[in-house]
Design an enzyme around this catalytic site. Sequence first.
Site, short mmCIF file in Angstrom:
data_model
loop_
_atom_site.label_atom_id
_atom_site.label_comp_id
_atom_site.label_asym_id
_atom_site.label_seq_id
_atom_site.Cartn_x
_atom_site.Cartn_y
_atom_site.Cartn_z
N SER A 146 0.85 -1.19 0.00
CA SER A 146 0.00 0.00 0.00
C SER A 146 0.88 1.24 0.00
O SER A 146 1.69 1.41 -0.92
CB SER A 146 -0.95 -0.03 1.20
OG SER A 146 -1.83 1.08 1.17
N THR A 147 0.80 2.08 1.03
CA THR A 147 1.57 3.32 1.07
C THR A 147 3.07 3.04 0.98
O THR A 147 3.62 2.28 1.77
CB THR A 147 1.29 4.07 2.39
OG1 THR A 147 -0.12 4.21 2.55
CG2 THR A 147 1.95 5.43 2.39
N HIS A 188 -2.80 -1.16 -3.11
CA HIS A 188 -3.94 -0.28 -2.90
C HIS A 188 -3.79 0.96 -3.78
O HIS A 188 -3.00 1.85 -3.49
CB HIS A 188 -4.03 0.14 -1.43
CG HIS A 188 -4.27 -1.00 -0.50
ND1 HIS A 188 -3.99 -0.92 0.86
CD2 HIS A 188 -4.77 -2.24 -0.71
CE1 HIS A 188 -4.32 -2.07 1.43
NE2 HIS A 188 -4.78 -2.89 0.50
N MET A 236 -0.24 1.22 5.03
CA MET A 236 -1.05 1.54 6.20
C MET A 236 -2.08 0.45 6.43
O MET A 236 -2.43 -0.31 5.54
CB MET A 236 -1.77 2.88 6.01
CG MET A 236 -0.86 4.07 6.01
SD MET A 236 -1.78 5.63 6.20
CE MET A 236 -2.91 5.53 4.83
N ASP A 261 -4.46 -4.77 6.24
CA ASP A 261 -4.86 -5.65 5.14
C ASP A 261 -3.74 -6.64 4.84
O ASP A 261 -2.58 -6.26 4.76
CB ASP A 261 -5.17 -4.81 3.89
CG ASP A 261 -5.79 -5.63 2.77
OD1 ASP A 261 -6.44 -6.65 3.07
OD2 ASP A 261 -5.63 -5.24 1.60
#
Length: 402
Positions: free
Chosen positions: A218-219, A246, A339, A342
């Site tokens: 993600s991030t 993401h 973040m 997940d």
Amino acid sequence: MAFAQKTSVTGASQDSDPIRVMVVDDAVVIRGLLTRWLDDAPGLTVVSSQRNGKLAVDDILKSNPDVVVLDIEMPEMDGMTALPLMLAKKRDLVVIMASTLTRRNAEISLKALSLGAADYVPKPESTSEVTTSVDFRRELIDKVKALGLRARRLRGPAHRMRAETTAGRTAAPVPASRLPDTREAFRGAAKPAAPAAASFKLRPYSAVKPRILAIGSSTGGPQALQVVMKSIGTAIQDVPVVITQHMPPTFTAILAEHVGKAALRPAAEGKDGDVLKPGQIYVAPGGKHMVLEKDAGAVKIRLNDNPPVNFCKPAVDPLFDSVAKIYGSATLALILTGMGHDGADGVRTIAAGGGSIITQDEASSVVWGMPGAAAHTGMCSDVLPLSEIGPKVSRVLKGNTR
């Protein structure tokens, strides 16, 4: 626009003072809206609001923000021109790019990450959509908080040297030459002080040679994915690679192109009905969950429009669950920077099926949410710095787990 210094923060971070934010956007309505959202959020304070990049660059040292939310398209000086100028003035600055969901802006946003931006937030197309988008507001605030706190931890005590308002007077800003450069850590280049795996319970690697590589991120993921895939290279020629990052639509298609170039392998967004082929990379398309299913001896991609999982769509957990059901102990999975949590449930599913999981360590993660949650399950086989993940994956794919 003048801003009053907050003297106390309810629910603030581990630091006693709020994270200082600058908002840069040429649209007065959007600029005002973002400013209000951020200034109302616990632990944040907006110290500057500017209508173009030039004004923002000129104000960096005076307002001394921790985080800048920077629009891409602006008159006089756009975001991409302002970005390197801001970072040159304040080396420890965290810049989050904001852009609408066009292919051009997606390309620019990913390029900005390579130039030192920490992350991006995709803006809805219209002002009315921005005003009513709960998801955009939540993502903006979450990223500003997470990345601002991360930068402060990297600086350590140095952040206390920054400008502070005391008895109504503002101290002179600390020169950039005296502040640590945190940008390398946002690119995943930070080195851990000690082996991270020593702090966690680890499982042995599967004795079965992997037949698939599944990745969740993600991030900070776009940068991390390129580092890992460039290092793995030809080692994936005998297995398919499936990735959930993401990201919104449009962004994922461009991410696939970048990852493919880094790995020198074919890469594209997964399409419903695609049959997995060794040596190819499949990226979950934004706005859809990507899962695998076995059909007449072949493994195929299935896309679905089910509700978000862990506030994400695509989400890592559905992909990992489906991979575990098909490949079992022949699964090798990675959880990279991001973040939230997940992927943690998917890690448990893969481990229960006998597969192996490698997690990125805290020191090299932009945000240690997802990999931290995975590491704390006690189901991973390794917790490694980003620079060591690719070489380790290459060895494991060849059957060498040492």
